[in-house]
Enzyme design. Structure first.
Site, PDB file in Angstrom:
ATOM      1  CG  ASP A   7      -6.321   3.797   4.000  1.00 25.37           C
ATOM      2  OD1 ASP A   7      -5.374   3.546   4.762  1.00 25.37           O
ATOM      3  OD2 ASP A   7      -6.299   3.554   2.777  1.00 25.37           O
ATOM      4  CE  LYS A  43      -3.618  -0.756  -4.877  1.00 22.10           C
ATOM      5  NZ  LYS A  43      -4.716  -0.578  -5.827  1.00 22.10           N
ATOM      6  CB  ALA A 113      -0.390   0.809   7.087  1.00 21.72           C
ATOM      7  CE  LYS A 143      -5.166   1.090   8.348  1.00 24.12           C
ATOM      8  NZ  LYS A 143      -5.269   2.003   7.207  1.00 24.12           N
ATOM      9  CD  GLU A 167      -8.465   0.915   5.092  1.00 23.08           C
ATOM     10  OE1 GLU A 167      -8.173   0.562   3.940  1.00 23.08           O
ATOM     11  OE2 GLU A 167      -7.609   1.205   5.924  1.00 23.08           O
ATOM     12  CG  ASP A 168      -7.250   1.615  -0.444  1.00 25.99           C
ATOM     13  OD1 ASP A 168      -6.943   1.784   0.753  1.00 25.99           O
ATOM     14  OD2 ASP A 168      -6.424   1.309  -1.320  1.00 25.99           O
TER      15      ASP A 168
HETATM   16  P1  B16 Z   1       5.247   3.083   4.263  1.00 24.40           P
HETATM   17  P2  B16 Z   1      -2.483   3.200   3.869  1.00 24.40           P
HETATM   18  C1  B16 Z   1      -0.207   1.886   3.312  1.00 24.40           C
HETATM   19  O1  B16 Z   1      -0.925   3.106   3.360  1.00 24.40           O
HETATM   20  C2  B16 Z   1      -0.074   1.434   1.866  1.00 24.40           C
HETATM   21  O2  B16 Z   1      -1.354   1.117   1.334  1.00 24.40           O
HETATM   22  C3  B16 Z   1       0.781   0.186   1.818  1.00 24.40           C
HETATM   23  O3  B16 Z   1       0.935  -0.229   0.483  1.00 24.40           O
HETATM   24  C4  B16 Z   1       2.150   0.488   2.452  1.00 24.40           C
HETATM   25  O4  B16 Z   1       2.960  -0.673   2.483  1.00 24.40           O
HETATM   26  C5  B16 Z   1       1.936   1.001   3.880  1.00 24.40           C
HETATM   27  O5  B16 Z   1       1.096   2.161   3.845  1.00 24.40           O
HETATM   28  C6  B16 Z   1       3.247   1.359   4.562  1.00 24.40           C
HETATM   29  O6  B16 Z   1       3.792   2.495   3.940  1.00 24.40           O
HETATM   30  O7  B16 Z   1       6.257   2.200   3.628  1.00 24.40           O
HETATM   31  O8  B16 Z   1       5.176   4.480   3.675  1.00 24.40           O
HETATM   32  O9  B16 Z   1       5.389   3.140   5.776  1.00 24.40           O
HETATM   33  O10 B16 Z   1      -3.301   2.595   2.782  1.00 24.40           O
HETATM   34  O11 B16 Z   1      -2.606   2.466   5.191  1.00 24.40           O
HETATM   35  O12 B16 Z   1      -2.669   4.693   4.008  1.00 24.40           O
HETATM   36 MG    MG Z   2      -5.136   2.286   1.746  1.00 25.56          MG
END
Ligand code: B16
Ligand code: MG
Length: 224
Positions: A7, A43, A113, A143, A167-168
């Site tokens: 992630d 998150k 995401a 997810k 994953e966090d």
């Molecule tokens: P964006 P990850 C996620 O990243 C974030 O944890 C989440 O807080 C955010 O809403 C999502 O990406 C979408 O991000 O607005 O930049 O498209 O943890 O899946 O790497």
């Molecule tokens: Mg994350």
């Protein structure tokens, strides 16, 4: 173990603090109070779902067009922060763990995401560090749907049970489980209870021992 899937936010880099500042600014503009605790719920979930949660907190409803404009505005502010990122913000131990996987012949993929994942990887100098990048632009279902993890494994010709996910977020741990992949939770045990193994991060751990443990975990799941 043939593949490690990472992630991005919360595992490779802490962008949650920048998401928080941008959402807080949007919430203030709408007269909604937004705390760091509220931010925990965002998150790992998509941008649209994050906006829905912020609006729910304020008991507000918006039209589709307004939602798109608000999400766009928040993203403009977020990207201003992201443009300042440097390799210094890569979380401790990540680079050495990526090198260890490389020397062991284990492939690496990124599954985030975020639609900003390519920009973030560029800023961190990690654009060519992963064999495959699956981000918010390449999947239809966010997810906890397993689509992203399954796509990453498929693109590299690896069976899901031979891939380990890092994953966090709770939604990400659930997605990995649904993909049939062993999962390492990065962070606090209380939010990651369903993970097969929980670590505070890649720093301060014996990474060779960790890798041996992961190989055993994969083997044990395959033998079940
Ligand atoms: P964006 P990850 C996620 O990243 C974030 O944890 C989440 O807080 C955010 O809403 C999502 O990406 C979408 O991000 O607005 O930049 O498209 O943890 O899946 O790497
Ligand atoms: Mg994350």
């Amino acid at each position: 173990m043939k593949l490690a899937i990472f992630d991005l936010d919360g595992v490779i880099v802490d962008t949650a603090k920048y998401h928080f500042l941008a959402w807080k600014r949007l919430a203030a503009m709408l007269g909604i109070s937004f705390t760091e605790e509220d931010n925990e719920r965002l998150k790992g979930v998509s941008r649209v779902r994050s906006l829905e949660i912020v609006l729910e907190l304020g008991g507000l409803e918006k039209s589709q067009t307004e939602m798109e404009e608000l999400a766009q505005l928040k993203n403009t502010w977020y990207v201003d922060y992201i443009n300042q990122l440097t390799a210094e913000e890569i979380l401790p131990g990540v680079l050495s763990f990526l090198r260890l996987l490389d020397t062991e012949g284990i492939k690496t993929a990124l599954c985030s995401a975020s639609k900003n994942a390519p920009l973030i990887l560029n800023k961190l100098g990690l654009a060519s560090s992963f064999a495959v990048v699956v981000d918010g632009n390449s999947v239809k279902k966010a997810k906890p749907d397993p689509e992203g993890f399954l796509l990453a494994a498929e693109r590299l010709g690896v069976e899901p049970q031979q891939a380990v996910v890092f994953e966090d977020a709770t939604a990400g741990v659930e997605a990995a489980k649904r993909a049939g992949m062993p999962v390492v939770g990065i962070g606090e045990p209380d939010t990651l209870a369903d993970a097969d193994l929980i670590l505070p991060g890649f720093g301060d751990v014996n990474q060779r021992e960790l890798l041996e443990k992961l190989k055993q975990l994969v083997q044990a799941k395959i033998s079940l």
